[in-house]
Design a protein around this motif. Structure first.
Motif, mmCIF file in Angstrom:
data_model
loop_
_atom_site.group_PDB
_atom_site.id
_atom_site.type_symbol
_atom_site.label_atom_id
_atom_site.label_comp_id
_atom_site.label_asym_id
_atom_site.label_seq_id
_atom_site.Cartn_x
_atom_site.Cartn_y
_atom_site.Cartn_z
ATOM 1 N N PRO A 49 0.801 -1.230 0.000
ATOM 2 C CA PRO A 49 0.000 0.000 0.000
ATOM 3 C C PRO A 49 0.836 1.283 0.000
ATOM 4 C CG PRO A 49 -0.947 -1.580 1.520
ATOM 5 C CD PRO A 49 0.380 -2.143 1.080
ATOM 6 N N ALA A 50 1.960 1.293 0.699
ATOM 7 C CA ALA A 50 2.784 2.509 0.750
ATOM 8 C C ALA A 50 3.358 2.832 -0.626
ATOM 9 C CB ALA A 50 3.898 2.346 1.779
ATOM 10 N N ARG A 51 3.905 1.845 -1.285
ATOM 11 C CA ARG A 51 4.479 2.064 -2.624
ATOM 12 C C ARG A 51 3.380 2.331 -3.653
ATOM 13 N NH1 ARG A 51 8.474 -2.022 -5.996
ATOM 14 N NH2 ARG A 51 8.837 -0.594 -7.719
ATOM 15 N N ALA A 52 2.259 1.606 -3.534
ATOM 16 C CA ALA A 52 1.171 1.751 -4.500
ATOM 17 C C ALA A 52 0.538 3.140 -4.445
ATOM 18 C CB ALA A 52 0.111 0.678 -4.257
ATOM 19 N N LYS A 53 0.650 3.820 -3.303
ATOM 20 C CA LYS A 53 0.090 5.164 -3.179
ATOM 21 C C LYS A 53 0.685 6.101 -4.235
ATOM 22 C CE LYS A 53 -0.081 6.966 0.984
ATOM 23 N NZ LYS A 53 0.189 7.764 2.203
ATOM 24 N N ASP A 54 1.952 5.871 -4.593
ATOM 25 C CA ASP A 54 2.625 6.685 -5.606
ATOM 26 C C ASP A 54 2.637 6.012 -6.976
ATOM 27 O OD1 ASP A 54 3.250 8.713 -3.758
ATOM 28 O OD2 ASP A 54 4.990 7.554 -3.053
ATOM 29 N N GLY A 55 1.926 4.898 -7.109
ATOM 30 C CA GLY A 55 1.896 4.158 -8.371
ATOM 31 C C GLY A 55 0.805 4.655 -9.303
ATOM 32 N N PRO A 56 0.600 3.935 -10.380
ATOM 33 C CA PRO A 56 -0.330 4.393 -11.425
ATOM 34 C C PRO A 56 -1.799 4.440 -11.003
ATOM 35 C CG PRO A 56 0.442 2.164 -11.882
ATOM 36 C CD PRO A 56 1.250 2.664 -10.721
ATOM 37 N N PHE A 57 -2.176 3.735 -9.930
ATOM 38 C CA PHE A 57 -3.581 3.690 -9.524
ATOM 39 C C PHE A 57 -3.841 4.419 -8.205
ATOM 40 C CE2 PHE A 57 -2.574 -0.165 -11.968
ATOM 41 C CZ PHE A 57 -3.340 0.097 -13.092
ATOM 42 N N GLY A 58 -2.786 4.905 -7.551
ATOM 43 C CA GLY A 58 -2.925 5.654 -6.311
ATOM 44 C C GLY A 58 -3.226 4.806 -5.083
ATOM 45 N N THR A 59 -3.327 3.520 -5.272
ATOM 46 C CA THR A 59 -3.603 2.564 -4.196
ATOM 47 C C THR A 59 -3.323 1.172 -4.725
ATOM 48 O OG1 THR A 59 -5.236 1.913 -2.514
ATOM 49 C CG2 THR A 59 -6.064 2.251 -4.766
ATOM 50 N N THR A 60 -3.421 0.178 -3.850
ATOM 51 C CA THR A 60 -3.286 -1.193 -4.337
ATOM 52 C C THR A 60 -4.528 -1.564 -5.132
ATOM 53 O OG1 THR A 60 -4.161 -2.033 -2.240
ATOM 54 C CG2 THR A 60 -1.753 -1.994 -2.491
ATOM 55 N N ILE A 61 -4.355 -2.527 -6.020
ATOM 56 C CA ILE A 61 -5.468 -3.033 -6.827
ATOM 57 C C ILE A 61 -5.501 -4.553 -6.730
ATOM 58 C CG2 ILE A 61 -5.458 -1.088 -8.444
ATOM 59 C CD1 ILE A 61 -4.013 -2.991 -10.460
ATOM 60 N N ALA A 62 -6.674 -5.106 -6.932
ATOM 61 C CA ALA A 62 -6.827 -6.557 -6.955
ATOM 62 C C ALA A 62 -6.165 -7.131 -8.201
ATOM 63 C CB ALA A 62 -8.303 -6.929 -6.933
ATOM 64 N N HIS A 63 -5.650 -8.327 -8.069
ATOM 65 C CA HIS A 63 -5.147 -9.069 -9.222
ATOM 66 C C HIS A 63 -6.310 -9.309 -10.190
ATOM 67 C CE1 HIS A 63 -2.779 -10.227 -5.694
ATOM 68 N NE2 HIS A 63 -1.785 -10.574 -6.493
ATOM 69 N N GLY A 64 -6.041 -9.281 -11.469
ATOM 70 C CA GLY A 64 -7.090 -9.609 -12.432
ATOM 71 C C GLY A 64 -7.655 -10.997 -12.193
ATOM 72 N N TYR A 65 -6.768 -11.946 -11.883
ATOM 73 C CA TYR A 65 -7.238 -13.313 -11.674
ATOM 74 C C TYR A 65 -7.991 -13.471 -10.356
ATOM 75 C CZ TYR A 65 -4.994 -14.845 -15.920
ATOM 76 O OH TYR A 65 -4.657 -15.014 -17.236
ATOM 77 N N LEU A 66 -7.741 -12.609 -9.388
ATOM 78 C CA LEU A 66 -8.574 -12.591 -8.185
ATOM 79 C C LEU A 66 -9.991 -12.173 -8.575
ATOM 80 C CD1 LEU A 66 -9.431 -12.483 -5.227
ATOM 81 C CD2 LEU A 66 -8.227 -10.298 -5.025
ATOM 82 N N THR A 67 -10.092 -11.126 -9.355
ATOM 83 C CA THR A 67 -11.402 -10.667 -9.824
ATOM 84 C C THR A 67 -12.111 -11.797 -10.582
ATOM 85 O OG1 THR A 67 -10.504 -8.433 -10.007
ATOM 86 C CG2 THR A 67 -12.584 -8.873 -11.156
#
Length: 151
Positions: A49-67
């Motif tokens: 979550p800390a790194r993802a905050k500065d990533g392309p989506f601004g937060t963590t995202i679910a895996h496509g295969y989880l979805t």
């Protein structure tokens, strides 16, 4: 449960019709982390979550295969055939992930029965399924699962 029928023959008039929408399921970080542990896919856009905050989506995202994996429990809410002994996944015709699922999102599936054909011991169903995110503009997963319902 959106649609309940007694026999496989009762499915014939449903071809081409919507089977409705499932309930909403929240995608929290624990679910994402558990999926990452189960699959070994620890990519930071999912699990940090800390790194993802500065990533392309601004937060963590679910895996496509989880979805995609949520398709089975969500789909199970949409159709019940009372005289079927078992249901098995036969495969997928196609799968796409048009939009991400940010942590904290709620998703559900809508489905249409688009194909029905006899197979040894039962019937093969082809479904057009759309997993949508509450408040999202685009589907998060579009898939064509194929199931075999056996008597």
């Amino acid at each position: 449960m959106s649609t309940v029928v007694d026999t496989l023959a009762d499915l014939t008039p449903l071809v081409g019709t919507s089977l409705g929408a499932s309930s909403w399921v929240e995608i929290d970080q624990h679910r994402i982390d558990t999926f990452a542990d189960a699959t070994g896919d620890q990519q930071w856009i999912h699990t940090d979550p800390a790194r993802a905050k500065d990533g392309p989506f601004g937060t963590t995202i679910a895996h496509g295969y989880l979805t995609l994996s949520l398709l089975i429990p969500l789909w199970s809410e949409l159709l019940d055939v009372r005289e079927v002994r078992t249901k098995v996944n036969y495969g997928l015709g196609k799968v796409r992930f048009p939009a991400p699922v940010p942590v904290g999102s709620k998703v559900r599936v809508t489905a249409t029965l688009v194909g029905l054909e006899p197979v040894d011991g039962g019937m093969q169903l082809t479904i057009d399924a759309v997993i949508e995110r509450d408040g999202g503009g685009k589907p998060v997963c579009v898939a064509q699962p194929i199931f075999r319902f056996l008597i």
